[in-house]
Design a protein around this motif. Structure first.
Motif, PDB file in Angstrom:
ATOM      1  N   PRO A  69     -27.116  43.237  24.918  1.00 47.97           N
ATOM      2  CA  PRO A  69     -25.733  43.431  24.471  1.00 47.97           C
ATOM      3  C   PRO A  69     -24.989  42.108  24.334  1.00 47.97           C
ATOM      4  O   PRO A  69     -25.290  41.131  25.018  1.00 47.97           O
ATOM      5  N   LEU A  70     -24.007  42.124  23.454  1.00 47.08           N
ATOM      6  CA  LEU A  70     -23.140  40.959  23.261  1.00 47.08           C
ATOM      7  C   LEU A  70     -21.971  40.966  24.238  1.00 47.08           C
ATOM      8  O   LEU A  70     -21.237  39.981  24.316  1.00 47.08           O
ATOM      9  N   ILE A  71     -21.778  42.061  24.927  1.00 45.54           N
ATOM     10  CA  ILE A  71     -20.640  42.234  25.829  1.00 45.54           C
ATOM     11  C   ILE A  71     -21.124  42.819  27.146  1.00 45.54           C
ATOM     12  O   ILE A  71     -22.203  43.402  27.201  1.00 45.54           O
ATOM     13  N   PRO A  72     -20.327  42.715  28.209  1.00 49.72           N
ATOM     14  CA  PRO A  72     -20.651  43.469  29.422  1.00 49.72           C
ATOM     15  C   PRO A  72     -20.530  44.966  29.085  1.00 49.72           C
ATOM     16  O   PRO A  72     -19.502  45.414  28.579  1.00 49.72           O
ATOM     17  N   HIS A 118     -27.340  41.864  19.905  1.00 48.92           N
ATOM     18  CA  HIS A 118     -27.705  40.702  19.096  1.00 48.92           C
ATOM     19  C   HIS A 118     -28.458  41.105  17.833  1.00 48.92           C
ATOM     20  O   HIS A 118     -28.273  40.505  16.777  1.00 48.92           O
ATOM     21  N   GLY A 119     -29.345  42.094  17.929  1.00 52.29           N
ATOM     22  CA  GLY A 119     -30.114  42.520  16.766  1.00 52.29           C
ATOM     23  C   GLY A 119     -30.960  41.381  16.225  1.00 52.29           C
ATOM     24  O   GLY A 119     -31.406  40.510  16.964  1.00 52.29           O
ATOM     25  N   ASP A 120     -31.161  41.389  14.941  1.00 50.79           N
ATOM     26  CA  ASP A 120     -32.000  40.374  14.313  1.00 50.79           C
ATOM     27  C   ASP A 120     -31.313  39.018  14.187  1.00 50.79           C
ATOM     28  O   ASP A 120     -31.934  38.054  13.764  1.00 50.79           O
ATOM     29  N   LEU A 121     -30.044  38.953  14.557  1.00 50.78           N
ATOM     30  CA  LEU A 121     -29.383  37.652  14.513  1.00 50.78           C
ATOM     31  C   LEU A 121     -29.975  36.700  15.544  1.00 50.78           C
ATOM     32  O   LEU A 121     -29.935  35.491  15.371  1.00 50.78           O
ATOM     33  N   ALA A 124     -26.029  49.500  19.690  1.00 50.43           N
ATOM     34  CA  ALA A 124     -26.759  50.331  20.643  1.00 50.43           C
ATOM     35  C   ALA A 124     -25.863  51.491  21.059  1.00 50.43           C
ATOM     36  O   ALA A 124     -24.636  51.353  21.098  1.00 50.43           O
ATOM     37  N   ILE A 125     -26.481  52.612  21.366  1.00 57.43           N
ATOM     38  CA  ILE A 125     -25.766  53.773  21.887  1.00 57.43           C
ATOM     39  C   ILE A 125     -26.057  53.860  23.380  1.00 57.43           C
ATOM     40  O   ILE A 125     -27.213  53.820  23.796  1.00 57.43           O
ATOM     41  N   ILE A 126     -24.998  53.966  24.165  1.00 58.75           N
ATOM     42  CA  ILE A 126     -25.149  54.166  25.599  1.00 58.75           C
ATOM     43  C   ILE A 126     -25.548  55.619  25.802  1.00 58.75           C
ATOM     44  O   ILE A 126     -24.827  56.533  25.409  1.00 58.75           O
ATOM     45  N   THR A 127     -26.710  55.837  26.392  1.00 54.87           N
ATOM     46  CA  THR A 127     -27.184  57.200  26.591  1.00 54.87           C
ATOM     47  C   THR A 127     -26.671  57.745  27.920  1.00 54.87           C
ATOM     48  O   THR A 127     -26.057  57.039  28.702  1.00 54.87           O
ATOM     49  N   GLY A 128     -26.907  59.019  28.134  1.00 55.28           N
ATOM     50  CA  GLY A 128     -26.457  59.684  29.347  1.00 55.28           C
ATOM     51  C   GLY A 128     -25.254  60.560  29.069  1.00 55.28           C
ATOM     52  O   GLY A 128     -24.958  60.915  27.920  1.00 55.28           O
ATOM     53  N   HIS A 129     -24.566  60.905  30.129  1.00 51.61           N
ATOM     54  CA  HIS A 129     -23.452  61.851  30.037  1.00 51.61           C
ATOM     55  C   HIS A 129     -22.384  61.412  29.033  1.00 51.61           C
ATOM     56  O   HIS A 129     -21.863  62.237  28.282  1.00 51.61           O
ATOM     57  N   ILE A 130     -22.050  60.134  29.002  1.00 49.56           N
ATOM     58  CA  ILE A 130     -20.959  59.637  28.152  1.00 49.56           C
ATOM     59  C   ILE A 130     -21.181  59.968  26.677  1.00 49.56           C
ATOM     60  O   ILE A 130     -20.250  60.257  25.957  1.00 49.56           O
ATOM     61  N   SER A 131     -22.423  59.945  26.223  1.00 52.02           N
ATOM     62  CA  SER A 131     -22.731  60.214  24.815  1.00 52.02           C
ATOM     63  C   SER A 131     -23.413  61.560  24.611  1.00 52.02           C
ATOM     64  O   SER A 131     -23.644  61.965  23.476  1.00 52.02           O
ATOM     65  N   GLY A 132     -23.773  62.221  25.710  1.00 49.88           N
ATOM     66  CA  GLY A 132     -24.471  63.498  25.579  1.00 49.88           C
ATOM     67  C   GLY A 132     -25.884  63.322  25.049  1.00 49.88           C
ATOM     68  O   GLY A 132     -26.433  64.241  24.436  1.00 49.88           O
ATOM     69  N   LEU A 133     -26.455  62.150  25.250  1.00 48.10           N
ATOM     70  CA  LEU A 133     -27.809  61.853  24.789  1.00 48.10           C
ATOM     71  C   LEU A 133     -28.659  61.422  25.972  1.00 48.10           C
ATOM     72  O   LEU A 133     -28.231  60.605  26.786  1.00 48.10           O
ATOM     73  N   PHE A 134     -29.857  61.964  26.028  1.00 46.82           N
ATOM     74  CA  PHE A 134     -30.778  61.611  27.098  1.00 46.82           C
ATOM     75  C   PHE A 134     -32.100  61.228  26.462  1.00 46.82           C
ATOM     76  O   PHE A 134     -32.524  61.838  25.488  1.00 46.82           O
TER      77      PHE A 134
END
Length: 106
Positions: free
Chosen positions: A42-45, A31-34, A72-82
């Motif tokens: 999130p706007l979606i599942p 949604h952000g600032d809207l 938003a960035i999904i963190t964890g294995h899928i993005s390689g971000l923790f």
């Protein structure tokens, strides 16, 4: 977060989402600032995107229409971000002194 009220601003968010995907990150619209009362929601599942990255077509549907106020960035294995999130500054300092190599991140 900025409010994406002009077409140029909406295009910049869409471009950022495409760039993030090209860097290997799984991204979703929020949604952000809207809608500041639920800005981080999130706007979606989103659970699907923990194991599958969105397609360019998904991004066009989410960000191209301008309905999203943020990304938003999904963190964890899928993005390689923790993420390590410390609410207590003293704990953060203690962690940094014990594991300095882990605080040198993006």
């Amino acid at each position: 977060m900025a409010i994406f009220s002009t077409q140029n601003q909406k295009n910049r968010l869409f471009s950022a989402a495409k760039t993030s995907l090209s860097l290997g990150y799984s991204v979703i619209p929020i949604h952000g600032d809207l809608r500041s009362e639920c800005a981080k929601l999130p706007l979606i599942p989103w659970k699907t995107y923990q194991s599958r990255k969105p397609s360019t077509h998904d991004l066009e549907n989410w960000f191209g229409a301008g309905a999203a106020g943020g990304m938003a960035i999904i963190t964890g294995h899928i993005s390689g971000l923790f993420v390590l999130d410390f609410d207590d500054p003293d704990l953060a300092s203690e962690f940094a002194s014990l594991y300095p190599e882990l605080v040198e991140t993006r």
